[in-house]
Design a protein around this motif. Structure first.
Motif, short mmCIF file in Angstrom:
data_model
loop_
_atom_site.label_atom_id
_atom_site.label_comp_id
_atom_site.label_asym_id
_atom_site.label_seq_id
_atom_site.Cartn_x
_atom_site.Cartn_y
_atom_site.Cartn_z
N ASP A 194 6.38 6.93 -26.78
CA ASP A 194 7.84 7.07 -26.81
C ASP A 194 8.26 8.29 -25.99
OD1 ASP A 194 8.14 4.85 -28.36
OD2 ASP A 194 8.85 5.91 -30.15
N VAL A 195 9.38 8.12 -25.30
CA VAL A 195 9.96 9.20 -24.51
C VAL A 195 11.33 9.52 -25.09
CG1 VAL A 195 10.65 9.97 -22.20
CG2 VAL A 195 8.76 8.32 -22.47
N THR A 196 11.52 10.76 -25.50
CA THR A 196 12.79 11.20 -26.08
C THR A 196 13.28 12.44 -25.35
OG1 THR A 196 11.60 12.54 -27.71
CG2 THR A 196 12.26 10.33 -28.39
N GLY A 197 14.59 12.70 -25.42
CA GLY A 197 15.13 13.93 -24.87
C GLY A 197 15.68 13.83 -23.47
N GLY A 198 15.74 12.66 -22.89
CA GLY A 198 16.34 12.52 -21.57
C GLY A 198 15.32 12.51 -20.44
N VAL A 199 15.84 12.19 -19.26
CA VAL A 199 14.98 12.02 -18.08
C VAL A 199 14.43 13.35 -17.60
CG1 VAL A 199 14.93 11.24 -15.69
CG2 VAL A 199 16.20 9.93 -17.38
N SER A 200 15.26 14.38 -17.51
CA SER A 200 14.81 15.63 -16.90
C SER A 200 14.00 16.52 -17.84
CB SER A 200 16.01 16.42 -16.37
OG SER A 200 16.89 16.72 -17.44
N ASP A 201 14.25 16.44 -19.15
CA ASP A 201 13.52 17.31 -20.07
C ASP A 201 12.93 16.54 -21.25
OD1 ASP A 201 15.92 16.66 -21.20
OD2 ASP A 201 16.43 18.68 -21.87
N GLY A 202 12.58 15.29 -21.01
CA GLY A 202 12.06 14.44 -22.08
C GLY A 202 10.66 14.80 -22.50
N GLU A 203 10.32 14.34 -23.71
CA GLU A 203 8.98 14.56 -24.24
C GLU A 203 8.33 13.22 -24.53
OE1 GLU A 203 8.44 17.27 -27.44
OE2 GLU A 203 10.02 18.61 -26.72
N CYS A 204 7.04 13.14 -24.25
CA CYS A 204 6.27 11.93 -24.51
C CYS A 204 5.45 12.13 -25.78
CB CYS A 204 5.33 11.63 -23.35
SG CYS A 204 6.17 11.20 -21.82
N THR A 205 5.46 11.10 -26.63
CA THR A 205 4.71 11.14 -27.87
C THR A 205 3.95 9.83 -28.02
OG1 THR A 205 6.46 12.46 -28.89
CG2 THR A 205 4.87 11.43 -30.37
N GLU A 206 2.64 9.93 -28.29
CA GLU A 206 1.87 8.72 -28.59
C GLU A 206 2.21 8.28 -30.01
OE1 GLU A 206 -2.67 7.55 -29.53
OE2 GLU A 206 -2.38 8.63 -27.64
N VAL A 207 2.73 7.07 -30.13
CA VAL A 207 3.13 6.54 -31.43
C VAL A 207 1.96 5.85 -32.12
CG1 VAL A 207 4.73 4.98 -32.63
CG2 VAL A 207 5.50 6.28 -30.64
N TRP A 208 1.23 5.02 -31.37
CA TRP A 208 0.07 4.34 -31.91
C TRP A 208 -0.85 3.88 -30.79
CZ3 TRP A 208 0.10 -0.47 -29.84
CH2 TRP A 208 1.30 -1.14 -29.68
N THR A 209 -2.10 3.64 -31.15
CA THR A 209 -3.06 3.01 -30.26
C THR A 209 -3.81 1.95 -31.05
OG1 THR A 209 -3.35 4.92 -28.82
CG2 THR A 209 -5.13 3.33 -28.83
N SER A 210 -3.84 0.75 -30.52
CA SER A 210 -4.56 -0.36 -31.13
C SER A 210 -5.94 -0.46 -30.48
CB SER A 210 -3.79 -1.66 -30.90
OG SER A 210 -4.61 -2.78 -31.19
N ASP A 211 -6.94 -0.89 -31.25
CA ASP A 211 -8.28 -1.10 -30.71
C ASP A 211 -8.46 -2.49 -30.11
OD1 ASP A 211 -9.24 1.44 -31.24
OD2 ASP A 211 -9.93 0.91 -33.24
N GLU A 212 -7.39 -3.27 -30.02
CA GLU A 212 -7.49 -4.59 -29.39
C GLU A 212 -7.81 -4.43 -27.91
OE1 GLU A 212 -7.63 -7.40 -30.86
OE2 GLU A 212 -6.65 -7.07 -32.79
N ILE A 213 -8.46 -5.43 -27.36
CA ILE A 213 -8.77 -5.48 -25.94
C ILE A 213 -7.81 -6.47 -25.30
CG2 ILE A 213 -10.50 -6.12 -24.21
CD1 ILE A 213 -12.65 -5.36 -26.28
N SER A 214 -7.09 -6.02 -24.29
CA SER A 214 -6.15 -6.90 -23.59
C SER A 214 -6.25 -6.61 -22.09
CB SER A 214 -4.72 -6.66 -24.09
OG SER A 214 -3.84 -7.54 -23.42
N PRO A 215 -7.27 -7.17 -21.46
CA PRO A 215 -7.58 -6.74 -20.10
C PRO A 215 -6.76 -7.37 -18.99
CG PRO A 215 -9.15 -8.38 -20.78
CD PRO A 215 -8.26 -8.12 -21.96
N ALA A 216 -6.17 -8.53 -19.21
CA ALA A 216 -5.70 -9.24 -18.02
C ALA A 216 -4.43 -10.05 -18.21
CB ALA A 216 -6.81 -10.17 -17.53
N ALA A 217 -3.67 -9.81 -19.25
CA ALA A 217 -2.42 -10.54 -19.43
C ALA A 217 -1.25 -9.59 -19.22
CB ALA A 217 -2.33 -11.14 -20.83
#
Length: 157
Positions: free
Chosen positions: A45-68
């Motif tokens: 997720d990116v919050t705080g606007g384009v010039s001073d925004g912050e990125c936060t990892e919300v979740w990571t899944s262990d699924e494999i999705s290589p080619a769709a």
């Protein structure tokens, strides 16, 4: 990548798949062993606007999705992916593409939890090789594969 902006929370979300290690299925005789790519589908997720925004990892899944090409339904909050799995769960980590099963899989947009997976086919000819997942107005999902088009539809009334 999937990009989504929620105007209510003023949050941008990016969902990215890890396709590092994906091998294009070009072996016509199925003699070359292949390994599945590294797992990982992540929402940032990116919050705080384009010039001073912050990125936060919300979740990571262990699924494999290589080619769709992934798809997000904002109506039901699901992220649709297409996942390969070894048909033999005791596989040593290298097998032929004919020993891989393919699943139509849904992740929860909020949590990253796997909501369901539906076996669609087995073997290398059912690899999507970078095709898009398309969702029709009636909820039917269509996925183009090397073999042809397949569809997945909820069978409940």
């Amino acid at each position: 990548l999937i990009g989504y902006y929620d105007p209510i929370t003023e949050t941008g979300s990016i969902i990215v798949e890890n396709n590092f290690g994906y091998e294009i299925p070009i072996d016509p005789f199925n003699l070359i062993p292949v390994g599945l790519p590294e797992p990982g589908v992540t929402r940032i997720d990116v919050t705080g606007g384009v010039s001073d925004g912050e990125c936060t990892e919300v979740w990571t899944s262990d699924e494999i999705s290589p080619a769709a090409i992934l798809k997000l339904s904002t109506g039901n909050g699901l992220v649709y992916i297409y996942t390969p799995k070894y048909m033999d769960p005791n596989s040593s980590g290298s097998t032929t593409m004919n020993e891989i099963a393919w699943y139509f899989t849904a992740l929860d947009f909020e949590t990253g939890a796997t909501e369901f997976e539906i076996l669609t086919s087995t073997g290398k000819e059912w690899n999507v090789n970078y095709a898009a997942i398309s969702i029709a107005p009636d909820g039917t999902a269509y996925v183009g594969t090397l073999r042809g088009l397949l569809s997945v539809k909820d069978g409940s009334p």
